[in-house]
Enzyme design. Sequence first.
Site, PDB file in Angstrom:
ATOM      1  N   ASP A   1       0.854  -1.185   0.000  1.00  0.00           N
ATOM      2  CA  ASP A   1       0.000   0.000   0.000  1.00  0.00           C
ATOM      3  C   ASP A   1       0.895   1.241   0.000  1.00  0.00           C
ATOM      4  O   ASP A   1       1.820   1.349   0.819  1.00  0.00           O
ATOM      5  CB  ASP A   1      -0.895   0.004   1.236  1.00  0.00           C
TER       6      ASP A   1
ATOM      7  N   ASN B   1      -2.091  12.843  -3.222  1.00  0.00           N
ATOM      8  CA  ASN B   1      -3.013  13.364  -4.235  1.00  0.00           C
ATOM      9  C   ASN B   1      -3.467  14.773  -3.888  1.00  0.00           C
ATOM     10  O   ASN B   1      -3.524  15.660  -4.754  1.00  0.00           O
ATOM     11  CB  ASN B   1      -4.242  12.445  -4.350  1.00  0.00           C
TER      12      ASN B   1
ATOM     13  N   GLU C   1      -4.433   2.363  -4.534  1.00  0.00           N
ATOM     14  CA  GLU C   1      -2.978   2.403  -4.317  1.00  0.00           C
ATOM     15  C   GLU C   1      -2.446   1.097  -3.756  1.00  0.00           C
ATOM     16  O   GLU C   1      -1.320   1.047  -3.250  1.00  0.00           O
ATOM     17  CB  GLU C   1      -2.620   3.563  -3.381  1.00  0.00           C
TER      18      GLU C   1
ATOM     19  N   ASP D   1      -1.264   9.680 -10.243  1.00  0.00           N
ATOM     20  CA  ASP D   1      -1.204   8.660 -11.302  1.00  0.00           C
ATOM     21  C   ASP D   1       0.249   8.375 -11.690  1.00  0.00           C
ATOM     22  O   ASP D   1       0.620   7.221 -11.935  1.00  0.00           O
ATOM     23  CB  ASP D   1      -1.985   9.134 -12.530  1.00  0.00           C
TER      24      ASP D   1
ATOM     25  N   HIS E   1      -4.082  14.884  -8.733  1.00  0.00           N
ATOM     26  CA  HIS E   1      -4.335  13.501  -9.140  1.00  0.00           C
ATOM     27  C   HIS E   1      -3.423  13.038 -10.276  1.00  0.00           C
ATOM     28  O   HIS E   1      -3.102  11.851 -10.373  1.00  0.00           O
ATOM     29  CB  HIS E   1      -5.805  13.333  -9.561  1.00  0.00           C
TER      30      HIS E   1
END
Length: 322
Positions: free
Chosen positions: A199, A207, A242, A216, A212
């Site tokens: 994780d 983010n 994630e 990514d 965002h």
Amino acid sequence: MSSLNSRPRPVTTEQLATQQILRGESEANLLWLLKHARQALLSAGDVLLTPDRDNRTLYLILGGRVQVRLDWQGHEALTYLEAGHCVGEMSIIERKRPSAIVVTDCDCQLLLIDEEVVWKLIERSNCLARNMLYTLSSRVRKDNLVIFESRQQQAISEQHSKIDALTGLFNRRWLDDSLPRLALHAQTQQAAMCVLMLDVDHFKRYNDNHGHHAGDCALACVGKTLGENIRPYDYAARYGGEEFILILPDTTASAARIIAERLREQLRNTAIVDQNGNELPHVTVSMGLAELKSHQTMTALLEAADAALYRAKHAGRDCVAL
């Protein structure tokens, strides 16, 4: 089927001799055929063959084009046949209804040969039989190529459906299909197998602080790093959001922990850049490790990895827990 009002142009033996199915036929047999066949001019959209209707006619296409369809719903025809080709021979040979729909694609000039005339011409000469065999063989070869290409495209589509577009790793669908199979193989062979659940630490904060798009880029970087640094027989998948999962066959918990620590260190030191080459902040990951037990279900295995991941987060993140 409807004919155009204008009369068809007279067909000559020279014109018939250019038909693939009549190649090599004698002048006398071509003259005989003209006496026993019918000529027709058809409008675009006229139906020649359909699976719900018997067919006892061989259609020679003298001018124009017909389309072959499997049904009426598709927008694209399966194939097109132009002057020099014929349709209807299969239903005559097999004495069965056609397997496809054949409809004129434009105004067409046709020569209609009844079934009885076809067999009589075959009795007079073997040219028609030989050419029909060649035509059928060519169509079977073409159909086989279409099937092969279709299967290739299907295999590519299926492969793409199991790949996560952002990270390039396997996706949840692949994991749901493959993890039970891999675990059953390990249990059957009494071989070790471990699962690592990863994780990305504080990803929501990442983010929120950087956007965002940056998030990514970070996930794509994690996926690329995992894919490039696992062993050839290991598997990496994006579990969702994630979270990632690594499947390590033939690996004990002690060996898996060494691999996990190496990957954790690799990830925390890997530079992340956006599409413009701008450097973004690094990320760290927390890892939960679970070793497959005898007769353990996949749900229990993933729950064990998830519980270990929770312990890693509770211990301060950027670490591996068993």
